[in-house]
Design a protein around this motif. Sequence first.
Motif, PDB file in Angstrom:
ATOM      1  N   MET A  68      63.735  84.717  79.058  1.00 34.18           N
ATOM      2  CA  MET A  68      64.940  85.108  79.782  1.00 34.18           C
ATOM      3  C   MET A  68      66.154  84.611  79.020  1.00 34.18           C
ATOM      4  O   MET A  68      66.167  83.471  78.535  1.00 34.18           O
ATOM      5  CB  MET A  68      64.938  84.506  81.196  1.00 34.18           C
ATOM      6  N   ILE A  69      67.148  85.451  78.904  1.00 29.03           N
ATOM      7  CA  ILE A  69      68.404  85.049  78.285  1.00 29.03           C
ATOM      8  C   ILE A  69      69.266  84.385  79.355  1.00 29.03           C
ATOM      9  O   ILE A  69      69.745  85.043  80.283  1.00 29.03           O
ATOM     10  CB  ILE A  69      69.129  86.259  77.672  1.00 29.03           C
ATOM     11  N   ALA A  70      69.422  83.073  79.254  1.00 25.69           N
ATOM     12  CA  ALA A  70      70.168  82.329  80.271  1.00 25.69           C
ATOM     13  C   ALA A  70      70.746  81.074  79.648  1.00 25.69           C
ATOM     14  O   ALA A  70      70.263  80.585  78.621  1.00 25.69           O
ATOM     15  CB  ALA A  70      69.258  81.969  81.450  1.00 25.69           C
ATOM     16  N   GLU A  71      71.769  80.510  80.288  1.00 21.10           N
ATOM     17  CA  GLU A  71      72.411  79.303  79.780  1.00 21.10           C
ATOM     18  C   GLU A  71      71.685  78.046  80.240  1.00 21.10           C
ATOM     19  O   GLU A  71      71.917  76.965  79.687  1.00 21.10           O
ATOM     20  CB  GLU A  71      73.875  79.254  80.241  1.00 21.10           C
ATOM     21  N   THR A  72      70.802  78.172  81.235  1.00 24.49           N
ATOM     22  CA  THR A  72      70.086  77.016  81.758  1.00 24.49           C
ATOM     23  C   THR A  72      68.663  76.967  81.213  1.00 24.49           C
ATOM     24  O   THR A  72      68.068  77.996  80.884  1.00 24.49           O
ATOM     25  CB  THR A  72      70.027  77.065  83.292  1.00 24.49           C
ATOM     26  N   GLU A  73      68.129  75.747  81.118  1.00 27.20           N
ATOM     27  CA  GLU A  73      66.759  75.569  80.612  1.00 27.20           C
ATOM     28  C   GLU A  73      65.746  76.164  81.574  1.00 27.20           C
ATOM     29  O   GLU A  73      64.730  76.719  81.163  1.00 27.20           O
ATOM     30  CB  GLU A  73      66.471  74.087  80.391  1.00 27.20           C
ATOM     31  N   GLU A  74      66.018  76.044  82.877  1.00 26.17           N
ATOM     32  CA  GLU A  74      65.188  76.643  83.916  1.00 26.17           C
ATOM     33  C   GLU A  74      66.095  77.409  84.875  1.00 26.17           C
ATOM     34  O   GLU A  74      67.239  77.009  85.118  1.00 26.17           O
ATOM     35  CB  GLU A  74      64.379  75.578  84.668  1.00 26.17           C
ATOM     36  N   ASP A 108      73.794  94.771  88.982  1.00 35.04           N
ATOM     37  CA  ASP A 108      74.621  95.904  89.397  1.00 35.04           C
ATOM     38  C   ASP A 108      75.778  95.457  90.287  1.00 35.04           C
ATOM     39  O   ASP A 108      76.079  96.064  91.328  1.00 35.04           O
ATOM     40  CB  ASP A 108      73.766  96.949  90.126  1.00 35.04           C
ATOM     41  N   GLY A 109      76.392  94.362  89.911  1.00 32.82           N
ATOM     42  CA  GLY A 109      77.561  93.864  90.628  1.00 32.82           C
ATOM     43  C   GLY A 109      77.254  92.992  91.829  1.00 32.82           C
ATOM     44  O   GLY A 109      78.172  92.448  92.447  1.00 32.82           O
ATOM     45  N   GLU A 110      75.979  92.826  92.160  1.00 39.74           N
ATOM     46  CA  GLU A 110      75.587  92.023  93.329  1.00 39.74           C
ATOM     47  C   GLU A 110      74.956  90.714  92.878  1.00 39.74           C
ATOM     48  O   GLU A 110      74.143  90.689  91.954  1.00 39.74           O
ATOM     49  CB  GLU A 110      74.598  92.808  94.196  1.00 39.74           C
ATOM     50  N   GLU A 111      75.302  89.611  93.523  1.00 45.31           N
ATOM     51  CA  GLU A 111      74.725  88.315  93.199  1.00 45.31           C
ATOM     52  C   GLU A 111      73.403  88.137  93.946  1.00 45.31           C
ATOM     53  O   GLU A 111      73.361  88.244  95.176  1.00 45.31           O
ATOM     54  CB  GLU A 111      75.691  87.190  93.568  1.00 45.31           C
ATOM     55  N   ILE A 112      72.332  87.873  93.192  1.00 48.24           N
ATOM     56  CA  ILE A 112      71.003  87.700  93.779  1.00 48.24           C
ATOM     57  C   ILE A 112      70.437  86.363  93.324  1.00 48.24           C
ATOM     58  O   ILE A 112      70.374  86.074  92.122  1.00 48.24           O
ATOM     59  CB  ILE A 112      70.054  88.842  93.358  1.00 48.24           C
ATOM     60  N   SER A 113      70.030  85.529  94.275  1.00 49.72           N
ATOM     61  CA  SER A 113      69.421  84.240  93.956  1.00 49.72           C
ATOM     62  C   SER A 113      67.938  84.436  93.680  1.00 49.72           C
ATOM     63  O   SER A 113      67.233  85.072  94.470  1.00 49.72           O
ATOM     64  CB  SER A 113      69.621  83.247  95.115  1.00 49.72           C
ATOM     65  N   MET A 114      67.472  83.889  92.569  1.00 49.72           N
ATOM     66  CA  MET A 114      66.067  84.055  92.204  1.00 49.72           C
ATOM     67  C   MET A 114      65.587  82.882  91.379  1.00 49.72           C
ATOM     68  O   MET A 114      66.380  82.081  90.858  1.00 49.72           O
ATOM     69  CB  MET A 114      65.864  85.354  91.425  1.00 49.72           C
ATOM     70  N   THR A 115      64.271  82.792  91.271  1.00 51.01           N
ATOM     71  CA  THR A 115      63.618  81.823  90.405  1.00 51.01           C
ATOM     72  C   THR A 115      62.753  82.603  89.431  1.00 51.01           C
ATOM     73  O   THR A 115      62.056  83.544  89.829  1.00 51.01           O
ATOM     74  CB  THR A 115      62.753  80.848  91.224  1.00 51.01           C
ATOM     75  N   THR A 116      62.797  82.235  88.151  1.00 47.41           N
ATOM     76  CA  THR A 116      61.997  82.935  87.148  1.00 47.41           C
ATOM     77  C   THR A 116      60.913  82.010  86.612  1.00 47.41           C
ATOM     78  O   THR A 116      61.113  80.798  86.475  1.00 47.41           O
ATOM     79  CB  THR A 116      62.857  83.460  85.996  1.00 47.41           C
ATOM     80  N   ILE A 117      59.757  82.609  86.300  1.00 49.25           N
ATOM     81  CA  ILE A 117      58.575  81.841  85.935  1.00 49.25           C
ATOM     82  C   ILE A 117      57.652  82.726  85.101  1.00 49.25           C
ATOM     83  O   ILE A 117      57.666  83.955  85.240  1.00 49.25           O
ATOM     84  CB  ILE A 117      57.836  81.342  87.214  1.00 49.25           C
ATOM     85  N   SER A 118      56.849  82.099  84.263  1.00 47.95           N
ATOM     86  CA  SER A 118      55.798  82.819  83.550  1.00 47.95           C
ATOM     87  C   SER A 118      54.458  82.168  83.844  1.00 47.95           C
ATOM     88  O   SER A 118      54.325  80.938  83.801  1.00 47.95           O
ATOM     89  CB  SER A 118      56.036  82.810  82.042  1.00 47.95           C
ATOM     90  N   VAL A 119      53.461  82.986  84.163  1.00 48.01           N
ATOM     91  CA  VAL A 119      52.078  82.531  84.296  1.00 48.01           C
ATOM     92  C   VAL A 119      51.232  83.271  83.250  1.00 48.01           C
ATOM     93  O   VAL A 119      50.100  83.660  83.504  1.00 48.01           O
ATOM     94  CB  VAL A 119      51.520  82.745  85.723  1.00 48.01           C
ATOM     95  N   LEU A 159      66.101  78.130  88.439  1.00 46.61           N
ATOM     96  CA  LEU A 159      65.503  77.785  89.725  1.00 46.61           C
ATOM     97  C   LEU A 159      66.497  78.029  90.846  1.00 46.61           C
ATOM     98  O   LEU A 159      67.486  77.297  90.972  1.00 46.61           O
ATOM     99  CB  LEU A 159      65.053  76.320  89.736  1.00 46.61           C
ATOM    100  N   ASP A 160      66.257  79.061  91.640  1.00 51.18           N
ATOM    101  CA  ASP A 160      67.152  79.432  92.736  1.00 51.18           C
ATOM    102  C   ASP A 160      68.579  79.578  92.227  1.00 51.18           C
ATOM    103  O   ASP A 160      69.542  79.135  92.860  1.00 51.18           O
ATOM    104  CB  ASP A 160      67.081  78.407  93.867  1.00 51.18           C
ATOM    105  N   GLU A 161      68.704  80.222  91.072  1.00 56.53           N
ATOM    106  CA  GLU A 161      70.005  80.473  90.453  1.00 56.53           C
ATOM    107  C   GLU A 161      70.448  81.912  90.748  1.00 56.53           C
ATOM    108  O   GLU A 161      69.641  82.753  91.148  1.00 56.53           O
ATOM    109  CB  GLU A 161      69.929  80.257  88.939  1.00 56.53           C
ATOM    110  N   THR A 162      71.716  82.174  90.521  1.00 55.28           N
ATOM    111  CA  THR A 162      72.278  83.493  90.820  1.00 55.28           C
ATOM    112  C   THR A 162      72.322  84.370  89.580  1.00 55.28           C
ATOM    113  O   THR A 162      72.805  83.957  88.523  1.00 55.28           O
ATOM    114  CB  THR A 162      73.695  83.360  91.400  1.00 55.28           C
ATOM    115  N   LEU A 163      71.811  85.594  89.727  1.00 53.15           N
ATOM    116  CA  LEU A 163      71.894  86.599  88.679  1.00 53.15           C
ATOM    117  C   LEU A 163      72.679  87.788  89.227  1.00 53.15           C
ATOM    118  O   LEU A 163      72.426  88.244  90.344  1.00 53.15           O
ATOM    119  CB  LEU A 163      70.497  87.053  88.253  1.00 53.15           C
ATOM    120  N   VAL A 164      73.628  88.280  88.462  1.00 52.87           N
ATOM    121  CA  VAL A 164      74.415  89.434  88.894  1.00 52.87           C
ATOM    122  C   VAL A 164      73.660  90.704  88.488  1.00 52.87           C
ATOM    123  O   VAL A 164      73.424  90.954  87.308  1.00 52.87           O
ATOM    124  CB  VAL A 164      75.819  89.425  88.279  1.00 52.87           C
TER     125      VAL A 164
END
Length: 290
Positions: free
Chosen positions: A144-150, A159-170, A152-157
């Motif tokens: 994932m292209i992000a400024e944080t190392e993880e 289509d103009g909407e802010e959505i809180s999510m957690t990303t993970i790989s298994v 976790l319950d962070e906001t991703l914009v």
Amino acid sequence: MNLSGLKFSKMHGLGNDYVVINEFDHEIIPENEKNTFSIEICKRGFSVGADGVIFVCPATDNGDIKFRIFNADGSEAEMCGNGIRCFSKYVYDNDIIKKDKLNVETLGGLKIVEITPDKENKNISSLFKVDMGISTFKTAEIPMIAETEEFLDETLVVDGEEISMTTISVGNPHAVIFTENAEKIDLNNYGPAIENHESFPQRINVHFVEIISKNEIKMITWERGAGFTYACGTGATSCVLSGFKLGILDNNVLVHLPGGDLEIEVYKKDDELGAFMKGEAELVFTGKMI
């Protein structure tokens, strides 16, 4: 592509369905045609129809056997929880490797599958416990292209909407969104928008999760390369691991999916999180192309 005489099995895990091709002894679909073959045979209403194609292959590293899976759009996935249960049932029932514990090579790493078969009727569902291995929340490894190392319950914009999510790989990438009512989510809108978001260079599986209790959840899935699916084993695992990481779920969780239920058990290993997945798989029919 001439498919005349091709033998296959149609299987499903909680409604997540696959065409299974046995290439253990020799290659049947040439490597450069596997993508196109998967697209064609997965077309519902025009061919066999499925969420993906599973190839049973000989081991190339330190496993007993190798699992390969292609999505309905022709892309090859690293791993699939429902798919590996179908794969293991096929391998066991067809006497390819008759062991109650399989070491299965996948693009997402080695997976250990414990099999509890139905001795009376191999056509009905058998129970499988899969060690899904160690997960990672590190954005660079998801990727994932992000400024944080993880994330976790962070906001991703989106289509103009802010959505809180957690990303993970298994072994494959997942975006987990906790919501109050999963059934009210417009999956056909949010699913592809998040799957193809610029933050995910290899795209991502998308899950909306409704918490019933700390030991029970309900989820719906938009699967990378397949769209809506009735169940997602790696997705269920990712949702429980994410909830456990955030402190909102316990380590044993019953997961309700549109196609049925899975049991997920989280474990710790050297300060990292892994999980066991327990569920069923069924043979639908065997066929031969004419």
